[in-house]
Design a protein around this motif. Structure first.
Motif, PDB file in Angstrom:
ATOM      1  N   LEU A   1      67.079  29.542  58.463  1.00 19.68           N
ATOM      2  CA  LEU A   1      66.491  30.785  58.971  1.00 19.68           C
ATOM      3  C   LEU A   1      65.115  30.537  59.573  1.00 19.68           C
ATOM      4  O   LEU A   1      64.748  31.138  60.586  1.00 19.68           O
ATOM      5  N   LEU A   2      64.354  29.637  58.950  1.00 17.93           N
ATOM      6  CA  LEU A   2      63.029  29.313  59.463  1.00 17.93           C
ATOM      7  C   LEU A   2      63.132  28.711  60.868  1.00 17.93           C
ATOM      8  O   LEU A   2      62.383  29.101  61.782  1.00 17.93           O
ATOM      9  N   ALA A   3      64.070  27.792  61.056  1.00 21.48           N
ATOM     10  CA  ALA A   3      64.253  27.175  62.368  1.00 21.48           C
ATOM     11  C   ALA A   3      64.730  28.197  63.395  1.00 21.48           C
ATOM     12  O   ALA A   3      64.239  28.230  64.536  1.00 21.48           O
ATOM     13  N   LEU A   4      65.674  29.051  62.994  1.00 27.25           N
ATOM     14  CA  LEU A   4      66.203  30.065  63.904  1.00 27.25           C
ATOM     15  C   LEU A   4      65.127  31.073  64.276  1.00 27.25           C
ATOM     16  O   LEU A   4      64.968  31.449  65.448  1.00 27.25           O
TER      17      LEU A   4
ATOM     18  N   GLY B   1      62.520  37.232  65.342  1.00 28.65           N
ATOM     19  CA  GLY B   1      62.142  35.865  65.008  1.00 28.65           C
ATOM     20  C   GLY B   1      61.023  35.821  63.984  1.00 28.65           C
ATOM     21  O   GLY B   1      61.076  35.058  63.012  1.00 28.65           O
ATOM     22  N   LEU B   2      60.009  36.657  64.177  1.00 26.29           N
ATOM     23  CA  LEU B   2      58.891  36.697  63.233  1.00 26.29           C
ATOM     24  C   LEU B   2      59.342  37.183  61.856  1.00 26.29           C
ATOM     25  O   LEU B   2      58.880  36.672  60.823  1.00 26.29           O
ATOM     26  N   ALA B   3      60.245  38.177  61.835  1.00 25.12           N
ATOM     27  CA  ALA B   3      60.758  38.677  60.558  1.00 25.12           C
ATOM     28  C   ALA B   3      61.546  37.592  59.829  1.00 25.12           C
ATOM     29  O   ALA B   3      61.449  37.451  58.600  1.00 25.12           O
ATOM     30  N   LEU B   4      62.348  36.827  60.574  1.00 25.01           N
ATOM     31  CA  LEU B   4      63.108  35.742  59.956  1.00 25.01           C
ATOM     32  C   LEU B   4      62.182  34.666  59.389  1.00 25.01           C
ATOM     33  O   LEU B   4      62.426  34.134  58.303  1.00 25.01           O
ATOM     34  N   VAL B   5      61.130  34.330  60.137  1.00 20.04           N
ATOM     35  CA  VAL B   5      60.166  33.334  59.648  1.00 20.04           C
ATOM     36  C   VAL B   5      59.521  33.830  58.361  1.00 20.04           C
ATOM     37  O   VAL B   5      59.397  33.072  57.375  1.00 20.04           O
TER      38      VAL B   5
END
Length: 250
Positions: free
Chosen positions: A237-240, A108-112
Protein backbone atom coordinates in the motif's frame (compact mmCIF):
# COMPACT_ATOMS: atom_id res chain seq x y z
CA UNK A 1 -21.05 6.94 -15.71
CA UNK A 2 -20.94 3.82 -17.93
CA UNK A 3 -18.18 1.31 -17.38
CA UNK A 4 -15.92 0.90 -20.41
CA UNK A 5 -15.77 -2.75 -21.51
CA UNK A 6 -12.21 -2.48 -22.81
CA UNK A 7 -10.07 -5.56 -22.14
CA UNK A 8 -7.52 -3.84 -19.89
CA UNK A 9 -9.97 -2.22 -17.40
CA UNK A 10 -12.06 -5.42 -17.25
CA UNK A 11 -9.00 -7.61 -16.60
CA UNK A 12 -7.61 -5.20 -14.02
CA UNK A 13 -11.00 -4.96 -12.28
CA UNK A 14 -11.39 -8.76 -12.06
CA UNK A 15 -7.85 -9.26 -10.75
CA UNK A 16 -8.21 -6.32 -8.37
CA UNK A 17 -11.39 -7.56 -6.69
CA UNK A 18 -9.95 -11.06 -6.43
CA UNK A 19 -6.90 -9.65 -4.64
CA UNK A 20 -8.94 -7.19 -2.55
CA UNK A 21 -11.32 -9.94 -1.44
CA UNK A 22 -8.35 -12.12 -0.55
CA UNK A 23 -6.84 -9.38 1.61
CA UNK A 24 -10.15 -8.83 3.40
CA UNK A 25 -10.51 -12.56 3.96
CA UNK A 26 -7.11 -12.74 5.63
CA UNK A 27 -7.09 -9.61 7.82
CA UNK A 28 -10.73 -8.46 7.93
CA UNK A 29 -10.29 -5.17 6.06
CA UNK A 30 -8.59 -3.64 3.05
CA UNK A 31 -11.04 -4.33 0.21
CA UNK A 32 -11.82 -0.68 -0.63
CA UNK A 33 -8.22 0.36 -0.02
CA UNK A 34 -6.74 -2.21 -2.40
CA UNK A 35 -9.54 -1.82 -4.96
CA UNK A 36 -9.41 1.97 -5.14
CA UNK A 37 -5.62 2.05 -5.19
CA UNK A 38 -5.26 -0.39 -8.09
CA UNK A 39 -8.33 0.62 -10.12
CA UNK A 40 -7.34 4.29 -10.00
CA UNK A 41 -4.29 3.43 -12.09
CA UNK A 42 -6.48 2.53 -15.09
CA UNK A 43 -9.70 4.54 -14.59
CA UNK A 44 -11.05 7.69 -12.96
CA UNK A 45 -11.44 7.50 -9.15
CA UNK A 46 -15.21 8.13 -9.39
CA UNK A 47 -15.62 5.15 -11.73
CA UNK A 48 -13.46 3.00 -9.46
CA UNK A 49 -15.57 4.01 -6.45
CA UNK A 50 -18.77 3.12 -8.31
CA UNK A 51 -17.44 -0.37 -9.09
CA UNK A 52 -16.65 -0.79 -5.41
CA UNK A 53 -20.23 -0.34 -4.16
CA UNK A 54 -21.75 -3.83 -4.49
CA UNK A 55 -18.67 -5.90 -3.48
CA UNK A 56 -17.97 -3.59 -0.54
CA UNK A 57 -21.57 -3.53 0.68
CA UNK A 58 -22.03 -7.30 0.43
CA UNK A 59 -18.77 -8.27 2.12
CA UNK A 60 -19.24 -5.68 4.86
CA UNK A 61 -22.79 -6.81 5.65
CA UNK A 62 -21.41 -10.35 5.82
CA UNK A 63 -18.78 -9.15 8.29
CA UNK A 64 -21.34 -7.10 10.25
CA UNK A 65 -23.78 -10.00 10.55
CA UNK A 66 -21.11 -12.37 11.85
CA UNK A 67 -20.80 -10.66 15.25
CA UNK A 68 -22.99 -11.03 18.33
CA UNK A 69 -23.37 -7.41 19.52
CA UNK A 70 -24.88 -5.39 16.71
CA UNK A 71 -27.46 -3.61 18.87
CA UNK A 72 -25.01 -2.51 21.55
CA UNK A 73 -22.44 -1.37 19.00
CA UNK A 74 -25.02 0.52 16.95
CA UNK A 75 -26.16 2.43 20.05
CA UNK A 76 -22.57 3.21 21.00
CA UNK A 77 -21.34 4.19 17.55
CA UNK A 78 -24.34 5.89 15.94
CA UNK A 79 -22.93 9.45 16.39
CA UNK A 80 -19.83 8.40 14.46
CA UNK A 81 -21.95 6.79 11.74
CA UNK A 82 -24.08 9.93 11.44
CA UNK A 83 -20.89 11.94 11.01
CA UNK A 84 -19.76 9.59 8.23
CA UNK A 85 -22.97 10.10 6.28
CA UNK A 86 -22.90 13.88 6.78
CA UNK A 87 -19.24 14.19 5.80
CA UNK A 88 -19.61 12.00 2.70
CA UNK A 89 -22.63 13.88 1.39
CA UNK A 90 -21.03 17.24 2.23
CA UNK A 91 -18.04 16.28 0.10
CA UNK A 92 -20.15 15.33 -2.91
CA UNK A 93 -18.35 16.08 -6.16
CA UNK A 94 -14.79 15.66 -4.87
CA UNK A 95 -14.32 12.44 -6.87
CA UNK A 96 -15.88 13.66 -10.10
CA UNK A 97 -15.34 16.09 -12.93
CA UNK A 98 -12.39 18.46 -12.67
CA UNK A 99 -11.52 17.06 -9.26
CA UNK A 100 -10.54 13.58 -10.54
CA UNK A 101 -6.81 14.32 -10.62
CA UNK A 102 -6.84 15.83 -7.14
CA UNK A 103 -8.86 12.85 -5.88
CA UNK A 104 -6.24 10.40 -7.15
CA UNK A 105 -3.51 12.39 -5.38
CA UNK A 106 -5.58 12.53 -2.19
CA UNK A 107 -6.11 8.76 -2.44
CA UNK A 108 -2.35 8.26 -2.72
CA UNK A 109 -1.72 10.38 0.37
CA UNK A 110 -4.44 8.52 2.30
CA UNK A 111 -2.89 5.18 1.36
CA UNK A 112 0.56 6.36 2.48
CA UNK A 113 -0.86 7.55 5.81
CA UNK A 114 -2.71 4.28 6.34
CA UNK A 115 0.39 2.22 5.45
CA UNK A 116 2.64 4.21 7.77
CA UNK A 117 0.21 3.76 10.66
CA UNK A 118 0.01 0.04 9.94
CA UNK A 119 3.76 -0.47 9.68
CA UNK A 120 4.43 1.57 12.81
CA UNK A 121 1.80 -0.42 14.72
CA UNK A 122 0.84 2.82 16.45
CA UNK A 123 -1.76 2.20 19.13
CA UNK A 124 -4.16 4.86 20.37
CA UNK A 125 -6.48 4.87 23.35
CA UNK A 126 -9.75 6.78 23.58
CA UNK A 127 -11.21 7.29 27.09
CA UNK A 128 -14.96 6.59 27.30
CA UNK A 129 -15.76 10.19 28.27
CA UNK A 130 -14.28 11.43 24.96
CA UNK A 131 -16.42 9.24 22.70
CA UNK A 132 -19.43 11.58 22.82
CA UNK A 133 -17.58 14.42 21.04
CA UNK A 134 -14.71 12.60 19.32
CA UNK A 135 -16.88 9.99 17.60
CA UNK A 136 -18.87 12.49 15.48
CA UNK A 137 -15.66 14.36 14.55
CA UNK A 138 -13.96 11.13 13.46
CA UNK A 139 -17.07 10.19 11.49
CA UNK A 140 -17.18 13.59 9.78
CA UNK A 141 -13.48 13.36 8.86
CA UNK A 142 -13.93 9.80 7.59
CA UNK A 143 -16.86 10.93 5.45
CA UNK A 144 -14.86 13.77 3.90
CA UNK A 145 -11.96 11.39 3.15
CA UNK A 146 -14.46 8.93 1.64
CA UNK A 147 -15.93 11.66 -0.55
CA UNK A 148 -12.48 12.68 -1.78
CA UNK A 149 -10.89 9.24 -2.23
CA UNK A 150 -13.50 6.45 -2.08
CA UNK A 151 -11.54 4.90 0.81
CA UNK A 152 -13.14 4.91 4.26
CA UNK A 153 -10.44 3.59 6.58
CA UNK A 154 -8.90 6.89 7.75
CA UNK A 155 -9.42 7.90 10.52
CA UNK A 156 -12.21 5.38 11.28
CA UNK A 157 -10.03 2.28 11.64
CA UNK A 158 -7.46 3.77 14.08
CA UNK A 159 -10.32 5.29 16.12
CA UNK A 160 -12.27 2.03 16.39
CA UNK A 161 -9.08 0.21 17.29
CA UNK A 162 -8.54 2.67 20.14
CA UNK A 163 -11.89 1.98 21.81
CA UNK A 164 -10.67 -1.15 23.58
CA UNK A 165 -13.20 -3.44 21.88
CA UNK A 166 -12.83 -7.20 22.06
CA UNK A 167 -11.68 -8.91 18.84
CA UNK A 168 -15.17 -10.00 17.68
CA UNK A 169 -16.64 -6.62 18.64
CA UNK A 170 -13.94 -4.80 16.67
CA UNK A 171 -14.55 -6.90 13.55
CA UNK A 172 -18.29 -6.17 13.82
CA UNK A 173 -17.70 -2.47 14.50
CA UNK A 174 -15.53 -2.27 11.37
CA UNK A 175 -18.28 -4.00 9.41
CA UNK A 176 -20.83 -1.47 10.68
CA UNK A 177 -18.65 1.53 9.83
CA UNK A 178 -17.73 0.20 6.40
CA UNK A 179 -21.36 -0.64 5.59
CA UNK A 180 -22.56 2.85 6.49
CA UNK A 181 -19.67 4.37 4.52
CA UNK A 182 -20.51 2.27 1.45
CA UNK A 183 -24.18 3.32 1.57
CA UNK A 184 -23.20 6.99 1.97
CA UNK A 185 -20.74 6.69 -0.94
CA UNK A 186 -23.43 5.09 -3.13
CA UNK A 187 -25.86 7.92 -2.29
CA UNK A 188 -23.20 10.51 -3.12
CA UNK A 189 -22.35 8.90 -6.45
CA UNK A 190 -26.02 8.38 -7.36
CA UNK A 191 -26.72 12.04 -6.66
CA UNK A 192 -23.93 13.03 -9.02
CA UNK A 193 -24.89 10.54 -11.73
CA UNK A 194 -21.86 8.36 -11.02
CA UNK A 195 -23.77 5.16 -10.22
CA UNK A 196 -25.87 4.62 -13.34
CA UNK A 197 -27.45 1.32 -14.39
CA UNK A 198 -24.47 0.22 -16.49
CA UNK A 199 -22.00 0.84 -13.68
CA UNK A 200 -24.29 -0.91 -11.20
CA UNK A 201 -24.25 -3.99 -13.43
CA UNK A 202 -20.45 -3.93 -13.58
CA UNK A 203 -20.33 -3.55 -9.79
CA UNK A 204 -22.56 -6.63 -9.38
CA UNK A 205 -20.24 -8.55 -11.71
CA UNK A 206 -17.26 -7.52 -9.55
CA UNK A 207 -18.87 -9.24 -6.57
CA UNK A 208 -17.98 -12.75 -7.80
CA UNK A 209 -14.17 -12.37 -7.79
CA UNK A 210 -14.36 -10.46 -4.49
CA UNK A 211 -16.25 -13.32 -2.82
CA UNK A 212 -13.89 -15.93 -4.28
CA UNK A 213 -10.93 -13.95 -3.00
CA UNK A 214 -12.54 -13.58 0.43
CA UNK A 215 -13.16 -17.33 0.74
CA UNK A 216 -9.58 -18.13 -0.31
CA UNK A 217 -8.27 -15.48 2.08
CA UNK A 218 -10.25 -17.02 4.93
CA UNK A 219 -8.68 -20.41 4.12
CA UNK A 220 -5.18 -18.92 4.04
CA UNK A 221 -5.73 -16.99 7.29
CA UNK A 222 -5.20 -20.08 9.42
CA UNK A 223 -2.14 -21.24 7.49
CA UNK A 224 0.17 -18.22 7.32
CA UNK A 225 1.43 -15.70 9.83
CA UNK A 226 -0.94 -12.72 9.89
CA UNK A 227 1.96 -10.55 11.13
CA UNK A 228 4.05 -11.27 8.02
CA UNK A 229 1.08 -10.84 5.72
CA UNK A 230 0.11 -7.50 7.26
CA UNK A 231 3.66 -6.19 6.85
CA UNK A 232 3.70 -7.15 3.16
CA UNK A 233 0.22 -5.67 2.74
CA UNK A 234 1.17 -2.31 4.22
CA UNK A 235 4.44 -2.16 2.27
CA UNK A 236 2.47 -2.74 -0.92
CA UNK A 237 0.00 0.00 0.00
CA UNK A 238 2.88 2.35 0.77
CA UNK A 239 4.37 1.80 -2.69
CA UNK A 240 0.99 2.15 -4.40
CA UNK A 241 0.10 5.30 -2.46
CA UNK A 242 3.48 6.84 -3.21
CA UNK A 243 2.95 6.12 -6.92
CA UNK A 244 -0.43 7.87 -6.94
CA UNK A 245 0.73 10.79 -4.77
CA UNK A 246 3.74 11.32 -7.07
CA UNK A 247 1.34 13.20 -9.38
CA UNK A 248 1.91 16.12 -7.03
CA UNK A 249 5.47 16.29 -8.37
CA UNK A 250 5.28 14.93 -11.89
Amino acid sequence: MPFALDPLPVAVAAATFLLAGFVKGVIGLGLPTVAMGLLSTVMAPAQAAALLIVPSFTTNVWQLAAGPRFGALARRLWPMQAGIVLGTLAGSGFLQGNHAGQAAIALGLALVAYAVLGLAAIRFSVPPRAEAWLGPLVGLATGLVTAATGVFVIPAVPYLGALGLAKDELIQALGLSFTVSTIALALMLAGGGGFALGTAGASVAALAPALVGMVVGGWVRGRVSERVFRRCFFLGLLALGAHLAARLVF
